[in-house]
Write a protein that holds these residues in place. Structure first.
Motif, short mmCIF file in Angstrom:
data_model
loop_
_atom_site.label_atom_id
_atom_site.label_comp_id
_atom_site.label_asym_id
_atom_site.label_seq_id
_atom_site.Cartn_x
_atom_site.Cartn_y
_atom_site.Cartn_z
N LEU A 11 6.96 0.38 1.12
CA LEU A 11 5.66 -0.10 0.36
C LEU A 11 4.83 0.43 0.31
O LEU A 11 3.47 0.24 -0.55
CB LEU A 11 5.00 -1.87 1.09
CG LEU A 11 4.59 -2.67 1.02
CD1 LEU A 11 4.99 -3.23 -1.04
CD2 LEU A 11 4.26 -3.59 1.85
N LEU A 12 4.31 1.03 1.15
CA LEU A 12 2.73 1.82 1.13
C LEU A 12 2.97 2.87 0.13
O LEU A 12 1.57 3.39 -0.63
CB LEU A 12 2.34 2.77 2.65
CG LEU A 12 1.70 3.70 2.48
CD1 LEU A 12 0.03 2.83 2.54
CD2 LEU A 12 0.94 4.61 3.82
N PHE A 13 4.00 4.05 -0.55
CA PHE A 13 4.22 4.86 -1.31
C PHE A 13 3.43 4.02 -2.68
O PHE A 13 3.15 4.81 -3.53
CB PHE A 13 5.29 5.29 -1.13
CG PHE A 13 6.08 6.59 -2.56
CD1 PHE A 13 4.91 7.43 -1.92
CD2 PHE A 13 6.45 6.36 -3.51
CE1 PHE A 13 5.37 8.58 -2.85
CE2 PHE A 13 6.37 7.16 -4.37
CZ PHE A 13 5.95 8.04 -3.92
N GLY A 14 4.18 2.89 -3.03
CA GLY A 14 4.38 2.43 -4.40
C GLY A 14 2.71 1.78 -4.43
O GLY A 14 2.14 2.29 -5.33
N LEU A 15 1.59 1.17 -3.16
CA LEU A 15 0.41 1.03 -3.30
C LEU A 15 -0.07 2.21 -3.86
O LEU A 15 -1.78 2.20 -4.51
CB LEU A 15 0.18 0.01 -2.15
CG LEU A 15 0.50 -1.13 -2.01
CD1 LEU A 15 0.06 -1.97 -0.43
CD2 LEU A 15 0.24 -1.96 -3.28
N VAL A 16 0.52 3.21 -2.93
CA VAL A 16 -0.40 4.51 -3.62
C VAL A 16 -0.74 4.71 -4.95
O VAL A 16 -1.69 5.09 -4.94
CB VAL A 16 0.08 5.40 -2.56
CG1 VAL A 16 -0.75 6.64 -2.24
CG2 VAL A 16 -0.37 5.30 -1.04
N VAL A 17 0.98 4.94 -5.58
CA VAL A 17 0.76 5.63 -6.41
C VAL A 17 0.74 4.41 -7.32
O VAL A 17 0.20 4.64 -8.43
CB VAL A 17 2.29 5.40 -7.06
CG1 VAL A 17 3.23 4.82 -8.34
CG2 VAL A 17 3.48 6.49 -6.14
N ALA A 18 0.56 2.80 -7.13
CA ALA A 18 -0.11 2.08 -7.72
C ALA A 18 -1.65 2.63 -8.00
O ALA A 18 -2.15 2.68 -9.25
CB ALA A 18 -0.09 0.57 -8.08
N GLY A 19 -2.16 2.92 -6.92
CA GLY A 19 -4.07 3.03 -6.97
C GLY A 19 -3.76 4.17 -7.95
O GLY A 19 -5.32 4.35 -8.57
N LEU A 20 -3.09 5.01 -7.47
CA LEU A 20 -4.02 6.75 -8.48
C LEU A 20 -3.27 6.00 -9.91
O LEU A 20 -4.35 6.85 -10.84
CB LEU A 20 -2.80 7.38 -8.08
CG LEU A 20 -3.24 7.99 -6.33
CD1 LEU A 20 -2.59 9.21 -5.70
CD2 LEU A 20 -4.12 8.79 -6.26
N SER A 21 -2.99 5.18 -10.82
CA SER A 21 -2.37 5.91 -11.62
C SER A 21 -3.25 3.86 -12.35
O SER A 21 -4.15 4.77 -13.36
CB SER A 21 -1.05 4.72 -12.16
OG SER A 21 -0.72 3.34 -11.48
N MET A 22 -3.90 3.70 -11.53
CA MET A 22 -5.48 2.82 -12.14
C MET A 22 -6.48 3.63 -11.92
O MET A 22 -7.38 3.35 -12.99
CB MET A 22 -5.33 1.53 -11.13
CG MET A 22 -4.40 0.73 -11.51
SD MET A 22 -4.25 -1.23 -10.30
CE MET A 22 -6.06 -1.27 -9.84
#
Length: 124
Positions: A11-22
């Motif tokens: 979940l943390l990894f997914g949030l980091v990836v989503a934040g970086l892509s945004m």
């Protein structure tokens, strides 16, 4: 406990990836905002920018569609079409002013000074 740790990590990894892509996508919203601002600085007395905004160079709904005036500016820029340097863009705008428009006997500079939208040969 180990399964819960994997879920939290995923979940943390997914949030980091989503934040970086945004964050990365935010830089790509406007490809070249400098052109509009520099145009306004170069022609401060023109009322055309207020009414037409980006429509001076992009007369259609798509930003990929360019007017003949925009093509003249890009031609003056040469291979540096993605220019961000103010001096280079001002030189291209001034060079495009001298080019003849589709209105007989008038250059793009004449039309801009008269606050008339430079017509496009493509639309005729």
């Amino acid at each position: 406990m180990r399964k819960l740790m994997n879920v939290k990590t995923a979940l943390l990894f997914g949030l980091v990836v989503a934040g970086l892509s945004m964050f990365g996508a935010a830089n790509k919203v406007e490809a070249r905002p400098n052109f509009k601002n520099i145009w306004a600085d170069t022609y401060p007395d023109s009322k055309m920018l207020i009414s037409k905004k980006c429509g001076i160079c992009h007369p259609g709904k798509s930003k990929k569609e360019k007017s003949d005036y925009a093509e003249a500016v890009f031609e003056a820029l040469g291979k540096k079409r993605k220019a961000t340097d103010k001096d280079m863009i001002v030189k291209a705008l001034k060079a495009a002013e001298m080019k003849p428009s589709s209105v007989e006997g008038k250059t793009y500079g004449d039309l801009i000074k008269a606050d008339e939208m430079p017509p496009s040969k493509k639309s005729e």
